[in-house]
Design a protein around this motif. Structure first.
Motif, PDB file in Angstrom:
ATOM      1  N   LEU A   1      -4.713 -80.673 -60.691  1.00 32.72           N
ATOM      2  CA  LEU A   1      -4.709 -80.583 -62.142  1.00 32.72           C
ATOM      3  C   LEU A   1      -5.245 -81.875 -62.761  1.00 32.72           C
ATOM      4  N   THR A   2      -5.984 -81.724 -63.847  1.00 40.86           N
ATOM      5  CA  THR A   2      -6.589 -82.867 -64.527  1.00 40.86           C
ATOM      6  C   THR A   2      -6.161 -82.878 -65.998  1.00 40.86           C
ATOM      7  N   GLY A   3      -6.639 -83.896 -66.724  1.00 40.71           N
ATOM      8  CA  GLY A   3      -6.273 -84.011 -68.128  1.00 40.71           C
ATOM      9  C   GLY A   3      -4.949 -84.726 -68.282  1.00 40.71           C
ATOM     10  N   SER A   4      -4.400 -84.671 -69.470  1.00 41.07           N
ATOM     11  CA  SER A   4      -3.196 -85.428 -69.788  1.00 41.07           C
ATOM     12  C   SER A   4      -1.934 -84.573 -69.673  1.00 41.07           C
ATOM     13  N   ILE A   5      -0.796 -85.253 -69.645  1.00 41.35           N
ATOM     14  CA  ILE A   5       0.496 -84.567 -69.691  1.00 41.35           C
ATOM     15  C   ILE A   5       0.746 -84.167 -71.139  1.00 41.35           C
ATOM     16  N   PRO A   6       0.952 -82.884 -71.414  1.00 40.16           N
ATOM     17  CA  PRO A   6       1.120 -82.461 -72.817  1.00 40.16           C
ATOM     18  C   PRO A   6       2.351 -83.092 -73.468  1.00 40.16           C
ATOM     19  N   SER A   7       2.169 -83.643 -74.651  1.00 41.45           N
ATOM     20  CA  SER A   7       3.317 -84.190 -75.383  1.00 41.45           C
ATOM     21  C   SER A   7       4.274 -83.081 -75.807  1.00 41.45           C
ATOM     22  N   SER A   8       3.787 -81.832 -75.807  1.00 39.44           N
ATOM     23  CA  SER A   8       4.638 -80.693 -76.166  1.00 39.44           C
ATOM     24  C   SER A   8       5.784 -80.502 -75.179  1.00 39.44           C
TER      25      SER A   8
ATOM     26  N   GLY B   1      -4.586 -90.383 -68.542  1.00 39.24           N
ATOM     27  CA  GLY B   1      -4.074 -90.642 -69.880  1.00 39.24           C
ATOM     28  C   GLY B   1      -2.692 -91.258 -69.851  1.00 39.24           C
ATOM     29  N   ARG B   2      -2.122 -91.434 -71.019  1.00 36.97           N
ATOM     30  CA  ARG B   2      -0.810 -92.057 -71.159  1.00 36.97           C
ATOM     31  C   ARG B   2       0.319 -91.084 -70.829  1.00 36.97           C
ATOM     32  N   ILE B   3       1.431 -91.638 -70.439  1.00 40.22           N
ATOM     33  CA  ILE B   3       2.664 -90.855 -70.310  1.00 40.22           C
ATOM     34  C   ILE B   3       3.244 -90.705 -71.710  1.00 40.22           C
ATOM     35  N   PRO B   4       3.369 -89.479 -72.210  1.00 43.70           N
ATOM     36  CA  PRO B   4       3.888 -89.310 -73.579  1.00 43.70           C
ATOM     37  C   PRO B   4       5.286 -89.909 -73.717  1.00 43.70           C
ATOM     38  N   ARG B   5       5.435 -90.860 -74.623  1.00 46.84           N
ATOM     39  CA  ARG B   5       6.738 -91.500 -74.785  1.00 46.84           C
ATOM     40  C   ARG B   5       7.770 -90.516 -75.335  1.00 46.84           C
ATOM     41  N   GLU B   6       7.289 -89.390 -75.899  1.00 55.14           N
ATOM     42  CA  GLU B   6       8.214 -88.368 -76.408  1.00 55.14           C
ATOM     43  C   GLU B   6       9.068 -87.773 -75.286  1.00 55.14           C
TER      44      GLU B   6
ATOM     45  N   GLY C   1      -2.032 -97.067 -69.019  1.00 57.04           N
ATOM     46  CA  GLY C   1      -1.293 -97.635 -70.134  1.00 57.04           C
ATOM     47  C   GLY C   1       0.114 -98.027 -69.736  1.00 57.04           C
ATOM     48  N   THR C   2       0.975 -98.154 -70.715  1.00 54.73           N
ATOM     49  CA  THR C   2       2.371 -98.508 -70.464  1.00 54.73           C
ATOM     50  C   THR C   2       3.214 -97.236 -70.371  1.00 54.73           C
ATOM     51  N   PHE C   3       4.447 -97.390 -69.925  1.00 56.88           N
ATOM     52  CA  PHE C   3       5.347 -96.234 -69.841  1.00 56.88           C
ATOM     53  C   PHE C   3       6.667 -96.571 -70.525  1.00 56.88           C
ATOM     54  N   PRO C   4       7.319 -95.562 -71.081  1.00 53.95           N
ATOM     55  CA  PRO C   4       8.571 -95.810 -71.805  1.00 53.95           C
ATOM     56  C   PRO C   4       9.693 -96.231 -70.862  1.00 53.95           C
TER      57      PRO C   4
ATOM     58  N   PRO D   1      13.755 -94.276 -61.045  1.00 54.41           N
ATOM     59  CA  PRO D   1      13.281 -95.395 -60.224  1.00 54.41           C
ATOM     60  C   PRO D   1      11.765 -95.552 -60.303  1.00 54.41           C
ATOM     61  N   GLU D   2      11.284 -96.697 -59.834  1.00 48.89           N
ATOM     62  CA  GLU D   2       9.846 -96.964 -59.834  1.00 48.89           C
ATOM     63  C   GLU D   2       9.080 -95.945 -59.000  1.00 48.89           C
ATOM     64  N   GLN D   3       9.738 -95.364 -58.020  1.00 50.79           N
ATOM     65  CA  GLN D   3       9.100 -94.363 -57.164  1.00 50.79           C
ATOM     66  C   GLN D   3       8.565 -93.186 -57.969  1.00 50.79           C
ATOM     67  N   SER D   4       9.177 -92.936 -59.117  1.00 50.92           N
ATOM     68  CA  SER D   4       8.759 -91.812 -59.960  1.00 50.92           C
ATOM     69  C   SER D   4       7.345 -91.984 -60.498  1.00 50.92           C
ATOM     70  N   LEU D   5       6.866 -93.246 -60.523  1.00 56.73           N
ATOM     71  CA  LEU D   5       5.573 -93.539 -61.140  1.00 56.73           C
ATOM     72  C   LEU D   5       4.597 -94.208 -60.175  1.00 56.73           C
ATOM     73  N   LYS D   6       4.944 -94.331 -58.925  1.00 57.91           N
ATOM     74  CA  LYS D   6       4.122 -95.097 -57.987  1.00 57.91           C
ATOM     75  C   LYS D   6       2.737 -94.450 -57.788  1.00 57.91           C
ATOM     76  N   ASN D   7       1.809 -95.288 -57.336  1.00 57.28           N
ATOM     77  CA  ASN D   7       0.437 -94.847 -57.037  1.00 57.28           C
ATOM     78  C   ASN D   7      -0.271 -94.260 -58.254  1.00 57.28           C
ATOM     79  N   ASN D   8      -0.086 -94.926 -59.371  1.00 57.51           N
ATOM     80  CA  ASN D   8      -0.906 -94.726 -60.566  1.00 57.51           C
ATOM     81  C   ASN D   8      -1.558 -96.078 -60.857  1.00 57.51           C
ATOM     82  N   PRO D   9      -2.698 -96.377 -60.233  1.00 56.11           N
ATOM     83  CA  PRO D   9      -3.255 -97.727 -60.263  1.00 56.11           C
ATOM     84  C   PRO D   9      -3.515 -98.280 -61.653  1.00 56.11           C
ATOM     85  N   ARG D  10      -3.692 -97.407 -62.645  1.00 56.97           N
ATOM     86  CA  ARG D  10      -4.034 -97.888 -63.986  1.00 56.97           C
ATOM     87  C   ARG D  10      -2.824 -98.058 -64.898  1.00 56.97           C
ATOM     88  N   LEU D  11      -1.637 -97.761 -64.380  1.00 54.52           N
ATOM     89  CA  LEU D  11      -0.434 -98.025 -65.178  1.00 54.52           C
ATOM     90  C   LEU D  11      -0.230 -99.531 -65.278  1.00 54.52           C
TER      91      LEU D  11
END
Length: 210
Positions: free
Chosen positions: A120-127, A146-151, A170-173, A182-192
Motif C-alpha cells: 500500500l502507498t500514499g498517506s495514512i488517512p486522518s479520517s 507522509g506524516r503520521i496524522p497527529r489526530e 516528519g515528526t510523530f505525536p 514503544p519505539e518498535q511501533s515506528l521502527k524502520n521509517n528512515p525519514r521519521l
C-alpha cells in the motif's frame, strides 16, 4: 408484532444485506484472486453472510472480513466504508497496492484493522481518528509515506499500533495514546525525524515530507 411491522423489518434487513453485499462485491471486482478464495461471493445472493471469509451477527450484518494471507492483489475500494457494523477488517499478507481509502474512517465499530505486509502507498488517512473503538491498528510493512496524522493520538482505546517498515516522514505525536507505544511501533521509517517537541509540529519541511 403485526404483519406490517414484520414486513418493514424484513425489508430493512434485506436492504442492508444488499448494500453490504454490493460493497463486498466491489472489492472482489477490484482484486485478482488466483486461489479462488472469493469464489462464493455471488452477487446474485441477497445475503453476503453465506459467503466464505465473511462473518455476520444475529441481524445478518457483516462484522468480520478475514482474508489474511489469501494471495489477493489489486486495490482497496472506498465502498468498504459502507460496512457500518464491521468490527474486524483483516487483509494482511496479500499483495494489495494503491492508497488506503479515507472512507475506512467511517467504520465506527471497527476494533481491528490489519493491512500489514502489503504494498500500500500514499498517506495514512486522518479520517482514522474517527475510529473511536479501534484497539489494533497494524499498517506495518507497506510503502506508506507522509506524516503520521497527529489526530490518531486521540484514539483512547488503541492498544496495539504498528507503523514500522514504511516510508513515513516528519515528526510523530507523543501525547494521548501515542505516549504508551514503544519505539518498535515506528521502527524502520528512515525519514521519521523524531517526536514532536513540546507538542508542536514542525512544518518547515512540508515540501520534503510527502
Amino acid at each position: 408484532m403485526s404483519f406490517h411491522v414484520v414486513a418493514i423489518f424484513l425489508l430493512l434487513v434485506r436492504t442492508n444485506a444488499n448494500s453490504e453485499g454490493d460493497a463486498l462485491y466491489a472489492f472482489r471486482k477490484a482484486v485478482k484472486d488466483p486461489n479462488n478464495v472469493l469464489n462464493s461471493w455471488d452477487p446474485t445472493l441477497v445475503d453476503p453472510c453465506t459467503w466464505f471469509h465473511v462473518t455476520c451477527d444475529n441481524h445478518n450484518r457483516v462484522t468480520r472480513l478475514d482474508l489474511g494471507h489469501a494471495k489477493l492483489s489489486g486495490y482497496l475500494v472506498p465502498q468498504l466504508g459502507r460496512l457500518q457494523h464491521l468490527q474486524f477488517l483483516e487483509l494482511y499478507k496479500n499483495e494489495l497496492v494503491g492508497p488506503i481509502p479515507k472512507e475506512l474512517g467511517r467504520l465506527k465499530n471497527l476494533v481491528s484493522l490489519g493491512l500489514y505486509h502489503n504494498n500500500l502507498t500514499g498517506s495514512i488517512p486522518s479520517s482514522f481518528s474517527n475510529l473511536s473503538n479501534l484497539k489494533f491498528l497494524r499498517l506495518n510493512s507497506n510503502r506508506l509515506s507522509g506524516r503520521i496524522p497527529r489526530e490518531l493520538a486521540k484514539l483512547g482505546n488503541l492498544k496495539i499500533l504498528d507503523l514500522s517498515n514504511n516510508d513515513l516522514c516528519g515528526t510523530f505525536p507523543t501525547f494521548g495514546s501515542f505516549s504508551k507505544f514503544p519505539e518498535q511501533s515506528l521502527k524502520n521509517n528512515p525519514r521519521l525525524e523524531g517526536p514532536e517537541l513540546m507538542g508542536l509540529v514542525r512544518y518547515d519541511d512540508d515540501g520534503l515530507c510527502k
